[in-house]
Design an enzyme around this catalytic site. Structure first.
Site, PDB file in Angstrom:
ATOM      1  N   LYS A   1       0.830  -1.214   0.000  1.00 67.31           N
ATOM      2  CA  LYS A   1       0.000   0.000   0.000  1.00 67.31           C
ATOM      3  C   LYS A   1       0.863   1.261   0.000  1.00 67.31           C
ATOM      4  O   LYS A   1       0.484   2.293  -0.560  1.00 67.31           O
ATOM      5  CB  LYS A   1      -0.960   0.001   1.201  1.00 67.31           C
ATOM      6  CG  LYS A   1      -2.321  -0.578   0.866  1.00 67.31           C
ATOM      7  CD  LYS A   1      -2.388  -2.073   0.842  1.00 67.31           C
ATOM      8  CE  LYS A   1      -2.437  -2.728  -0.474  1.00 67.31           C
ATOM      9  NZ  LYS A   1      -2.486  -4.200  -0.400  1.00 67.31           N
TER      10      LYS A   1
ATOM     11  N   GLY B   1       9.654 -21.141  16.481  1.00 68.58           N
ATOM     12  CA  GLY B   1       9.031 -22.011  17.476  1.00 68.58           C
ATOM     13  C   GLY B   1       8.739 -23.364  16.851  1.00 68.58           C
ATOM     14  O   GLY B   1       8.206 -23.432  15.742  1.00 68.58           O
TER      15      GLY B   1
ATOM     16  N   GLY C   1      -0.322 -14.438 -13.365  1.00 68.31           N
ATOM     17  CA  GLY C   1      -1.415 -14.453 -12.389  1.00 68.31           C
ATOM     18  C   GLY C   1      -2.037 -13.082 -12.255  1.00 68.31           C
ATOM     19  O   GLY C   1      -1.391 -12.137 -11.783  1.00 68.31           O
TER      20      GLY C   1
ATOM     21  N   GLY D   1      -4.315 -12.110 -10.257  1.00 69.32           N
ATOM     22  CA  GLY D   1      -5.061 -12.045  -8.994  1.00 69.32           C
ATOM     23  C   GLY D   1      -4.748 -10.741  -8.290  1.00 69.32           C
ATOM     24  O   GLY D   1      -4.367  -9.743  -8.918  1.00 69.32           O
TER      25      GLY D   1
ATOM     26  N   GLY E   1      -0.861 -17.319  -6.272  1.00 70.73           N
ATOM     27  CA  GLY E   1      -1.444 -17.810  -5.037  1.00 70.73           C
ATOM     28  C   GLY E   1      -0.378 -18.128  -3.997  1.00 70.73           C
ATOM     29  O   GLY E   1       0.819 -18.022  -4.258  1.00 70.73           O
TER      30      GLY E   1
ATOM     31  N   HIS F   1     -23.328  15.109   2.292  1.00 70.20           N
ATOM     32  CA  HIS F   1     -23.202  15.599   0.926  1.00 70.20           C
ATOM     33  C   HIS F   1     -22.151  16.693   0.860  1.00 70.20           C
ATOM     34  O   HIS F   1     -22.152  17.574   1.721  1.00 70.20           O
ATOM     35  CB  HIS F   1     -24.530  16.168   0.423  1.00 70.20           C
ATOM     36  CG  HIS F   1     -24.404  16.771  -0.942  1.00 70.20           C
ATOM     37  ND1 HIS F   1     -24.344  15.993  -2.070  1.00 70.20           N
ATOM     38  CD2 HIS F   1     -24.274  18.054  -1.355  1.00 70.20           C
ATOM     39  CE1 HIS F   1     -24.204  16.775  -3.136  1.00 70.20           C
ATOM     40  NE2 HIS F   1     -24.164  18.042  -2.725  1.00 70.20           N
TER      41      HIS F   1
END
Ligand code: FAD
Ligand code: NAI
Length: 475
Positions: free
Chosen positions: A58, A122, A190, A192, A281, A454
């Site tokens: 972003k 972990g 892709g 997507g 993906g 508005h």
């Protein structure tokens, strides 16, 4: 003796860190283990989302949109600019500092909520009467144990067979966010969410972008009226989108990549590019978790198998986010993380998958919640549809951004809103009203009767609701 916790969360992405904070708020002694490190080797919690996903993408979308506006639409506002240029290094530096602010924000939130943070990987060691023993390996090396375990280990990009990511010429989302200079020719496999967002960033900055998509339909999961409108807009902007292709071979040269593919007509075709983004993906990630040590069950996709409450096959072991079924979205991961913490505390929260919004942050943005028209048709459900174009919205005109529409679908008899689909300016923000409306089982008439400020883009949502009853006021 190992450190004992009520709740141990493995993974510090949006699913994990939010689960840890919520568990701590509920009074549990909570630990969160996350292994992500930045270029300096420092802890960088926040997962894919913060480091190589939502946040940096972003940031670059914002920078490139400013550049596009400066080059193409400022003149309409009477603003003249000479010698417009883009400093890619500075843009990437800004993106990195936005990421760092978010990493630091999470570490601060851990401190504030008294979550103990472990920087490392972990892995399950064994289960016992007191819960599960977890080996932490990384900046800290120790064994800790937890009565309840929440797994939030996320996902990794899926590579194309025969075209491993080298992050120099063949790029995953990670490399796509670090291209050091605007490539002349950029290929994307892709079409997507990642392909369209990252393709848009580099196209705006001047790259010649070709997107190759395997399916014959553009954005098949999106309401097709909205997808068609978006396709038109992207094509007009110069994004070349080829649908129905079959990738045969990807060959990496010294400074280029050649993609051999069959086009929609089955003809052998070649595309030569300087950089290739592969965005086909993502796959759930359990690398290094050692699930075998405790008999944790995975499904056929390699995701951790869970029921609708995020319970795994093991008592007191839960899993959330990208590593389980469902949409791979940060806010879905967060909702599941919070819900699991609350379930551990004996509460009964509910995550409603039908009201999880989707947003594609292109320009125009695409956002939706609920069912698409094609889904309703396939179900044989009777519905009414109302659309309102931004072309007829005063705020959109004033902004100079009139592409797209709001579309509302409502049950033919009860008028309950079944889906809202938006393509246009700030669709990402507008969709929130639709989510609230659907969560509260609002009818289209409810939205039509509510006063909207508005001039605002949100008046288009009200007008789409009026359109469901064929009584728009401004179109
Ligand atoms: P992740 O964010 O992947 O976090 C998992 C964390 O666990 C990582 O830090 C990882 O290092 C750590 N980990 C894994 N295994 C271990 C282990 N054994 N021990 C310790 N730590 C471990 N979603 C949106 O909703 N909006 C967007 O705008 C958006 N944009 C995206 C853009 C891109 C380019 C990409 C790739 C994704 C985007 N997503 C977006 C999807 C979003 O990033 C994921 O859905 C989200 O990050 C999933 O969260 P998670 O917590 O399940 O996993
Ligand atoms: P995606 O699932 O959105 O799109 C993958 C596309 O690649 C599909 O259209 C698919 O048909 C196509 N494809 C698959 N194999 C192919 C092949 N061999 N040849 C040609 N085309 C092929 O996946 P993407 O873009 O990689 O993103 C992964 C996930 O990350 C998204 O599904 C989403 O969950 C998340 N994400 C969310 C964002 C957001 O919310 N704004 C932004 C970016 C990612």
């Amino acid at each position: 003796m190992s450190k004992q916790f009520d709740v141990v969360v493995i993974g510090g992405g949006p699913g994990g860190y939010v689960a840890a904070i919520r568990a701590a708020q509920l009074g549990f002694n909570t630990a969160c283990i996350d292994e992500w490190k930045n270029d300096k080797g420092e802890p960088a919690p926040g997962g894919t989302c913060t480091n190589v996903g939502c946040i940096p993408s972003k940031a670059l979308l914002q920078s490139s949109e400013h550049f596009e506006h400066a080059g193409h639409s400022f003149a309409d506002h009477g603003i003249g600019l000479k010698d417009l240029s883009i400093d890619v290094a500075r843009m990437l530096g800004r993106k990195d500092s936005v990421v760092k602010q978010n990493n630091e924000g999470i570490l601060y939130l851990f401190k504030k909520n008294k979550v103990t943070f472990f920087h490392g990987r972990g892995a399950f060691l064994k289960s016992g009467d007191a819960g599960y023993e977890i080996q932490v390996t990384g900046s800290t090396e120790e064994v800790i144990s937890g009565r309840h375990i929440i797994l939030a280990t996320g996902s990794n990009p899926r590579a194309l067979a025969g075209a491993a990511f080298d992050e120099d010429k063949i790029l995953s989302n990670d490399g796509a966010l670090r291209i050091g200079a605007v490539p002349k020719r950029l290929g994307v496999i892709g079409s997507g969410v990642i392909g369209l967002e990252m393709g848009s960033v580099w196209r705006r900055l001047g790259a010649d972008v070709t997107v190759l998509e395997g399916l014959p339909t553009f954005l098949g999961a999106v309401d097709q009226q909205i997808a068609k409108e978006a396709h038109r807009a992207f094509t007009k902007q110069g994004l070349k989108i080829e649908l129905g292709v079959k990738i045969e071979k990807v060959a990496s040269g010294k400074s280029n990549v050649t993609i051999s593919y069959a086009n929609a007509k089955g003809e052998a075709t070649k595309l030569e590019v300087d950089k290739l983004i592969v965005s086909i993906g993502r796959v759930p990630n359990t690398i290094g978790l050692n699930p075998e040590a405790v008999g944790l069950m995975l499904d056929e996709r390699g995701a951790i198998a869970v029921d609708e409450l995020c319970r795994t096959n093991l008592p007191h072991v839960w899993a959330v986010g990208d590593v389980v079924r469902g949409p791979m979205l940060a806010h879905k991961a967060e909702e599941e993380g919070v819900a699991v913490a609350e379930r551990i505390a004996g509460q009964h929260p509910h995550v409603n998958f039908n009201t999880v919004p989707w947003v594609i942050y292109t320009s125009p943005e695409i956002a939706w919640v609920g069912q698409t028209e094609q889904q309703l048709k396939a179900e044989g459900r009777e519905y009414k549809a109302g659309t309102f174009p931004f072309l007829a919205n005063g705020r959109a005109r004033a902004m100079g951004d009139t592409s797209g529409m709001v579309k509302m679908l409502a049950d033919a008899k009860t008028d309950e809103i079944l889906g809202v689909h938006i393509v246009g300016p700030l669709a990402s923000e507008l969709i929130a009203e639709a989510v609230v409306a659907m969560e509260f089982k609002a009818s289209a008439e409810d939205i039509a009767r509510i006063c909207h400020a508005h001039p605002s883009l949100s008046e288009s949502t009200k007008e789409a609701a009026l359109a469901v009853d064929k009584r728009t006021l401004n179109f």
